[in-house]
Design a protein around this motif. Structure first.
Motif, PDB file in Angstrom:
ATOM      1  N   GLN A  17       0.809  -1.202   0.000  1.00  0.00           N
ATOM      2  CA  GLN A  17       0.000   0.000   0.000  1.00  0.00           C
ATOM      3  C   GLN A  17       0.850   1.264   0.000  1.00  0.00           C
ATOM      4  N   GLY A  18       2.153   1.111  -0.105  1.00  0.00           N
ATOM      5  CA  GLY A  18       3.020   2.264  -0.216  1.00  0.00           C
ATOM      6  C   GLY A  18       3.517   2.805   1.111  1.00  0.00           C
ATOM      7  N   TYR A  19       3.789   4.105   1.102  1.00  0.00           N
ATOM      8  CA  TYR A  19       4.462   4.761   2.215  1.00  0.00           C
ATOM      9  C   TYR A  19       3.617   5.909   2.762  1.00  0.00           C
ATOM     10  N   ALA A  20       3.797   6.203   4.036  1.00  0.00           N
ATOM     11  CA  ALA A  20       3.212   7.384   4.659  1.00  0.00           C
ATOM     12  C   ALA A  20       4.361   8.179   5.255  1.00  0.00           C
ATOM     13  N   VAL A  21       4.703   9.292   4.622  1.00  0.00           N
ATOM     14  CA  VAL A  21       5.800  10.137   5.088  1.00  0.00           C
ATOM     15  C   VAL A  21       5.231  11.149   6.071  1.00  0.00           C
ATOM     16  N   LEU A  22       5.828  11.242   7.239  1.00  0.00           N
ATOM     17  CA  LEU A  22       5.262  12.057   8.309  1.00  0.00           C
ATOM     18  C   LEU A  22       6.333  12.909   8.982  1.00  0.00           C
ATOM     19  N   ASP A  23       5.888  14.072   9.440  1.00  0.00           N
ATOM     20  CA  ASP A  23       6.756  14.908  10.274  1.00  0.00           C
ATOM     21  C   ASP A  23       5.900  15.553  11.350  1.00  0.00           C
ATOM     22  N   VAL A  24       6.469  15.715  12.529  1.00  0.00           N
ATOM     23  CA  VAL A  24       5.776  16.399  13.614  1.00  0.00           C
ATOM     24  C   VAL A  24       6.630  17.537  14.142  1.00  0.00           C
ATOM     25  N   GLU A  25       5.960  18.553  14.653  1.00  0.00           N
ATOM     26  CA  GLU A  25       6.590  19.568  15.489  1.00  0.00           C
ATOM     27  C   GLU A  25       6.057  19.341  16.893  1.00  0.00           C
ATOM     28  N   THR A  26       6.892  19.553  17.878  1.00  0.00           N
ATOM     29  CA  THR A  26       6.535  19.177  19.249  1.00  0.00           C
ATOM     30  C   THR A  26       6.937  20.256  20.247  1.00  0.00           C
ATOM     31  N   THR A  27       6.410  20.120  21.473  1.00  0.00           N
ATOM     32  CA  THR A  27       6.743  21.071  22.536  1.00  0.00           C
ATOM     33  C   THR A  27       8.093  20.785  23.173  1.00  0.00           C
ATOM     34  N   GLY A  28       8.689  19.654  22.855  1.00  0.00           N
ATOM     35  CA  GLY A  28       9.970  19.265  23.430  1.00  0.00           C
ATOM     36  C   GLY A  28      10.461  17.979  22.802  1.00  0.00           C
ATOM     37  N   LEU A  29      11.375  17.307  23.466  1.00  0.00           N
ATOM     38  CA  LEU A  29      12.030  16.136  22.892  1.00  0.00           C
ATOM     39  C   LEU A  29      11.608  14.808  23.500  1.00  0.00           C
ATOM     40  N   ASP A  30      10.818  14.829  24.565  1.00  0.00           N
ATOM     41  CA  ASP A  30      10.416  13.610  25.261  1.00  0.00           C
ATOM     42  C   ASP A  30       8.965  13.267  24.923  1.00  0.00           C
ATOM     43  N   PRO A  31       8.725  12.192  24.182  1.00  0.00           N
ATOM     44  CA  PRO A  31       7.344  11.864  23.775  1.00  0.00           C
ATOM     45  C   PRO A  31       6.431  11.515  24.933  1.00  0.00           C
ATOM     46  N   TYR A  32       7.006  11.180  26.090  1.00  0.00           N
ATOM     47  CA  TYR A  32       6.190  10.814  27.250  1.00  0.00           C
ATOM     48  C   TYR A  32       5.838  12.013  28.122  1.00  0.00           C
ATOM     49  N   ARG A  33       6.480  13.153  27.889  1.00  0.00           N
ATOM     50  CA  ARG A  33       6.194  14.355  28.668  1.00  0.00           C
ATOM     51  C   ARG A  33       5.774  15.527  27.788  1.00  0.00           C
ATOM     52  N   ASP A  34       6.249  15.536  26.555  1.00  0.00           N
ATOM     53  CA  ASP A  34       5.954  16.629  25.640  1.00  0.00           C
ATOM     54  C   ASP A  34       4.834  16.235  24.677  1.00  0.00           C
ATOM     55  N   ARG A  35       4.376  17.198  23.878  1.00  0.00           N
ATOM     56  CA  ARG A  35       3.201  16.966  23.052  1.00  0.00           C
ATOM     57  C   ARG A  35       3.441  17.378  21.606  1.00  0.00           C
ATOM     58  N   VAL A  36       2.684  16.774  20.718  1.00  0.00           N
ATOM     59  CA  VAL A  36       2.687  17.130  19.301  1.00  0.00           C
ATOM     60  C   VAL A  36       1.872  18.404  19.119  1.00  0.00           C
ATOM     61  N   ILE A  37       2.394  19.351  18.322  1.00  0.00           N
ATOM     62  CA  ILE A  37       1.642  20.575  18.038  1.00  0.00           C
ATOM     63  C   ILE A  37       1.412  20.789  16.541  1.00  0.00           C
ATOM     64  N   GLN A  38       2.028  19.975  15.713  1.00  0.00           N
ATOM     65  CA  GLN A  38       1.768  20.023  14.272  1.00  0.00           C
ATOM     66  C   GLN A  38       2.141  18.681  13.683  1.00  0.00           C
ATOM     67  N   VAL A  39       1.335  18.191  12.762  1.00  0.00           N
ATOM     68  CA  VAL A  39       1.632  16.927  12.093  1.00  0.00           C
ATOM     69  C   VAL A  39       1.232  17.038  10.628  1.00  0.00           C
ATOM     70  N   ALA A  40       2.048  16.447   9.780  1.00  0.00           N
ATOM     71  CA  ALA A  40       1.771  16.412   8.342  1.00  0.00           C
ATOM     72  C   ALA A  40       2.082  15.020   7.818  1.00  0.00           C
ATOM     73  N   ILE A  41       1.274  14.570   6.874  1.00  0.00           N
ATOM     74  CA  ILE A  41       1.450  13.231   6.298  1.00  0.00           C
ATOM     75  C   ILE A  41       1.303  13.320   4.786  1.00  0.00           C
ATOM     76  N   ARG A  42       2.228  12.721   4.078  1.00  0.00           N
ATOM     77  CA  ARG A  42       2.127  12.603   2.615  1.00  0.00           C
ATOM     78  C   ARG A  42       2.102  11.120   2.273  1.00  0.00           C
ATOM     79  N   GLN A  43       1.049  10.684   1.609  1.00  0.00           N
ATOM     80  CA  GLN A  43       0.934   9.291   1.185  1.00  0.00           C
ATOM     81  C   GLN A  43       1.543   9.129  -0.201  1.00  0.00           C
ATOM     82  N   ILE A  44       2.366   8.085  -0.330  1.00  0.00           N
ATOM     83  CA  ILE A  44       3.033   7.782  -1.595  1.00  0.00           C
ATOM     84  C   ILE A  44       2.788   6.318  -1.930  1.00  0.00           C
ATOM     85  N   ALA A  45       2.366   6.052  -3.148  1.00  0.00           N
ATOM     86  CA  ALA A  45       2.120   4.679  -3.584  1.00  0.00           C
ATOM     87  C   ALA A  45       3.437   3.924  -3.706  1.00  0.00           C
TER      88      ALA A  45
END
Length: 218
Positions: A17-45
């Motif tokens: 089904q191809g690829y899902a290219v993703l990037d996030v911007e976050t409030t910090g570097l620790d995924p267990y304490r910090d949060r996502v504030i922007q996400v983008a996804i590009r689907q590629i076959a």
């Protein structure tokens, strides 16, 4: 996590089904304490055809500091009217489902999206990730470092707005296509990495629990 072996785009396990290219911007570097504030996804076959682009700002929650505004440029005012992650989690899961998760420094982006999705109670149907940074190392590209900007320059991909999830995803997707072409040319096994096993999900659950227990009281 263990790497799986594949050869070229057509033979890569999980790329039907191809690829899902993703990037996030976050409030910090620790995924267990910090949060996502922007996400983008590009689907590629699987054949490299662009299928869709999607992005959103994410409200990290009342009173949550947006983090390094000097890096991502997003203020609390920018995020105030955005949806919470739990509101967009189903859309993110749908766009990732059955695809190879791709990001530049994939362990970072995957950790944030996986932990946020766990918090939202949404399961991600992802089995493998492919890191364009590690891919560059596997291809032994002659560059001084493996940053997104450096690899983009190597492949003559124009970077318009660094640390913007939408533009970083576009750049990472263009890099992926060039890396896939190089891998096909030299017969390189794709550096796919297994992720999101039941053991991985358990580890995330335990780390989230310990993170809450260890969080200092204010």
């Amino acid at each position: 996590m263990t790497s799986t072996e594949s050869r070229g785009r057509s033979r890569a396990p999980g790329t039907r089904q191809g690829y899902a290219v993703l990037d996030v911007e976050t409030t910090g570097l620790d995924p267990y304490r910090d949060r996502v504030i922007q996400v983008a996804i590009r689907q590629i076959a699987a054949d490299g055809t662009a299928e869709s682009d999607w992005e959103t700002l994410v409200n990290p929650g009342a009173g949550v500091d947006p983090g390094p505004v000097e890096v991502h440029g997003l203020t609390s005012a920018d995020l105030a009217g955005a949806p919470l992650f739990r509101d967009v989690a189903p859309a993110i899961a749908q766009r990732l489902a059955g695809r190879v998760f791709v990001a530049h420094n994939a362990p970072f982006d995957w950790a944030f999206v996986a932990v946020e999705s766990d918090r939202a109670g949404v399961r991600l149907e992802v089995l493998e990730w492919l890191c364009t940074m590690r891919f560059a190392k596997a291809l032994a590209l002659e560059v001084p470092d493996k940053s997104l900007a450096t690899i983009a320059a190597y492949y003559a991909v124009e970077q318009l707005k660094a640390h913007d999830a939408g533009d970083d995803t576009r750049v990472a997707a263009e890099i992926l296509l060039r890396e896939l072409a190089d891998a096909d040319r030299v017969g390189l096994m794709l550096p796919l990495v297994e992720c999101n096993t039941s053991r991985d999900r358990l580890k995330r659950t335990l780390r989230r629990w310990f993170s809450r227990v260890r969080r200092p009281l204010h």
